[in-house]
Motif scaffolding. Structure first.
Motif, short mmCIF file in Angstrom:
data_model
loop_
_atom_site.label_atom_id
_atom_site.label_comp_id
_atom_site.label_asym_id
_atom_site.label_seq_id
_atom_site.Cartn_x
_atom_site.Cartn_y
_atom_site.Cartn_z
N GLU A 244 5.93 -4.92 -3.51
CA GLU A 244 6.58 -4.56 -4.77
C GLU A 244 7.91 -5.30 -4.94
OE1 GLU A 244 6.94 -0.37 -4.97
OE2 GLU A 244 4.78 0.00 -5.14
N PRO B 70 7.27 -9.91 -5.98
CA PRO B 70 6.22 -10.04 -7.00
C PRO B 70 5.46 -11.36 -6.92
CG PRO B 70 8.41 -10.21 -7.99
CD PRO B 70 8.61 -9.73 -6.59
N GLU B 71 6.12 -12.44 -6.58
CA GLU B 71 5.43 -13.72 -6.50
C GLU B 71 4.39 -13.70 -5.38
OE1 GLU B 71 8.22 -16.85 -6.15
OE2 GLU B 71 9.10 -16.54 -8.14
N ARG C 74 3.01 -11.05 -4.17
CA ARG C 74 1.97 -10.10 -4.57
C ARG C 74 0.94 -10.78 -5.47
NH1 ARG C 74 0.32 -6.44 -8.38
NH2 ARG C 74 -0.25 -4.35 -7.61
N THR C 75 1.41 -11.52 -6.44
CA THR C 75 0.49 -12.21 -7.35
C THR C 75 -0.36 -13.22 -6.60
OG1 THR C 75 2.05 -11.94 -9.19
CG2 THR C 75 0.37 -13.67 -9.40
N TYR C 76 0.27 -13.95 -5.71
CA TYR C 76 -0.45 -14.96 -4.94
C TYR C 76 -1.56 -14.32 -4.09
CZ TYR C 76 -1.31 -18.34 -1.19
OH TYR C 76 -1.90 -19.18 -0.28
N ARG D 3 -2.93 -11.36 -4.43
CA ARG D 3 -3.92 -10.69 -5.27
C ARG D 3 -4.95 -11.69 -5.81
NH1 ARG D 3 -5.39 -8.60 -10.22
NH2 ARG D 3 -5.59 -6.32 -10.34
N GLU D 4 -4.48 -12.83 -6.24
CA GLU D 4 -5.40 -13.86 -6.76
C GLU D 4 -6.31 -14.38 -5.65
OE1 GLU D 4 -2.87 -16.75 -8.50
OE2 GLU D 4 -2.47 -15.57 -10.33
N GLN E 84 -8.99 -11.75 -4.93
CA GLN E 84 -10.03 -11.72 -5.96
C GLN E 84 -11.00 -12.90 -5.79
OE1 GLN E 84 -11.21 -9.71 -8.12
NE2 GLN E 84 -12.58 -11.16 -9.17
N SER F 163 -13.61 -7.70 -9.44
CA SER F 163 -12.33 -7.23 -9.98
C SER F 163 -12.12 -5.74 -9.75
CB SER F 163 -12.25 -7.54 -11.48
OG SER F 163 -13.33 -6.93 -12.17
N THR G 126 -10.71 -5.46 -6.31
CA THR G 126 -9.33 -5.95 -6.32
C THR G 126 -8.40 -4.92 -6.95
OG1 THR G 126 -10.09 -8.24 -6.46
CG2 THR G 126 -7.81 -7.80 -7.09
N ASP H 232 -3.99 -2.00 -7.26
CA ASP H 232 -3.46 -1.18 -8.36
C ASP H 232 -4.00 0.25 -8.28
OD1 ASP H 232 -2.12 -3.43 -9.94
OD2 ASP H 232 -4.18 -4.16 -9.74
#
Length: 287
Positions: free
Chosen positions: A255, A258-259, A261-263, A265-266, A269, A275, A278, A283
Motif C-alpha cells: 500500500e 503503489p508502483e 503493487r501495480t507491477y 499485480r500485472e 495476472q 482476473s 487476481t 483487492d
C-alpha cells in the motif's frame, strides 16, 4: 713513775671519748646547703619531666588509630565478612549468568540451524516452523542482538534459496511473514528485496498455471470462496491456495509502494490468466 705520766692514759681516753661528740656536732656550711638544695631541685625537675613524658606517651597512645578504631573492630569484622560474602555471591551470579547465556546461545544456534534446514528436510510441517520461530522470539528477548541475525537469514533464504513451487518453502516464508515481525518490517522498508520475493511467487504461480491452464483460467471467486468448474488433483489445488495466501500476506505491505503493487499485480495476472483470482488476491478487502 711520776704522777703526770700516770694521769696521761686518762687524758688520752678522755680526749678520745670527746672526739665522736665533736664529730656529731659538725654542720654543713652555707655552700653545702646550696649544693644539696640544687641536687634536690634537679631530681624533682627530672621526676616532673619523666611524668610529663609519660603523660604525653599515654595521650599519644589514646590518639593513635588503633585505639580509636578498637571500639569499631566488631563492626569492621562484620563488614569484612559481609563484603566477602557479597564478593562470593557476585562471582556465583556472574558464573551463573555466563552459563545461562552460553546455554541460550546454544539453543539459539540449534533452532536457527534447524530453521535453515527445514526446506530440505523430509519431516516437520507448518507447526514445526511456527514452533522454531516462536522459540527464537523468546530466546531473542534475552539475546536482543540476535534478532537481526534471524531476520537476515530469513531474507537470504527467501531471496536466494527458496523455490515457491515447493510447498515446504512456501510454509517457511509464510511463517516468517506471520511470526517474525522484523522480517515483515524489513520488507516494508526495502522494496528491492520485497520485489524479488514477490516475483519469485509470481513465477511459482506461472508454473502451476502451466500444469493445468484450463482449470485455473475457469476458476471463479464468489462470496469469498473459489468455485471449481473442472477437476484438479487435491495436492495441486492445495499448492495453489497456499501460493495465493502467501501473496495475499504481502499485499498490505504494498500500500505504501503503489508502483511496486501495480507491477506485481500485472505480473500476477499475466501468470494466472484469471482476473477473478487476481482481484481476490490484491483487492480482497474492496469486495
Amino acid at each position: 713513775m711520776s704522777p703526770g705520766l700516770r694521769r696521761a692514759p686518762f687524758v688520752v681516753m678522755a680526749a678520745l671519748a670527746c672526739m665522736p661528740a665533736a664529730a656529731q656536732d659538725v654542720r654543713p656550711g652555707p655552700a653545702g646547703v646550696v649544693a644539696d638544695s640544687l641536687q634536690r631541685a634537679q631530681l624533682e625537675k627530672l621526676r616532673l619531666e619523666i611524668a610529663t613524658l609519660q603523660r604525653a606517651a599515654l595521650e599519644a597512645a589514646e590518639r593513635s588509630w588503633p585505639r580509636r578504631v578498637e571500639p569499631y573492630l566488631p563492626l569492621l569484622t562484620m563488614l569484612v565478612s559481609v563484603a566477602g560474602a557479597l564478593a562470593a555471591l557476585t562471582r556465583f551470579l556472574n558464573d551463573r549468568q555466563v552459563t545461562r547465556r552460553r546455554r541460550l546461545e546454544e539453543e539459539f544456534r540449534a533452532d536457527l540451524q534447524e530453521l535453515v534446514a527445514f526446506p530440505s528436510a523430509e519431516s516437520g510441517g507448518a507447526a514445526h516452523v511456527s514452533f522454531l520461530l516462536q522459540d527464537l522470539r523468546q530466546l531473542t528477548t534475552q539475546l536482543e542482538q540476535r534478532v537481526a541475525d534471524v531476520t537476515t537469514i530469513l531474507v537470504e533464504l527467501a531471496i536466494r534459496d527458496l523455490d515457491f513451487g515447493n510447498p515446504r518453502h512456501v510454509i517457511l516464508e509464510t511463517a516468517a511473514m506471520e511470526r517474525w515481525t522484523p522480517y515483515r518490517e524489513f520488507l516494508a522498508r526495502n522494496p528491492s528485496e520485497h520485489q524479488v520475493i514477490l516475483v519469485n511467487y509470481v513465477d511459482a504461480v506461472r508454473r502451476i498455471h502451466a500444469e493445468h491452464p484450463a482449470f485455473f483460467e475457469r476458476l471463479e471467486y464468489r462470496a469469498g470462496m473459489f468455485v471449481l468448474s473442472t477437476f484438479v488433483e487435491h495436492a495441486t489445488y492445495r499448492r495453489f491456495i497456499a501460493l495465493l495466501d502467501a501473496v495475499a500476506l504481502h499485499v498490505p505491505l504494498l500500500e505504501a509502494k503503489p508502483e511496486l503493487r501495480t507491477y506485481v499485480r500485472e505480473r500476477f495476472q499475466q501468470a494466472i490468466q484469471n482476473s477473478a483470482v487476481t482481484l481476490a488476491v490484491f483487492d480482497r478487502r474492496q469486495q
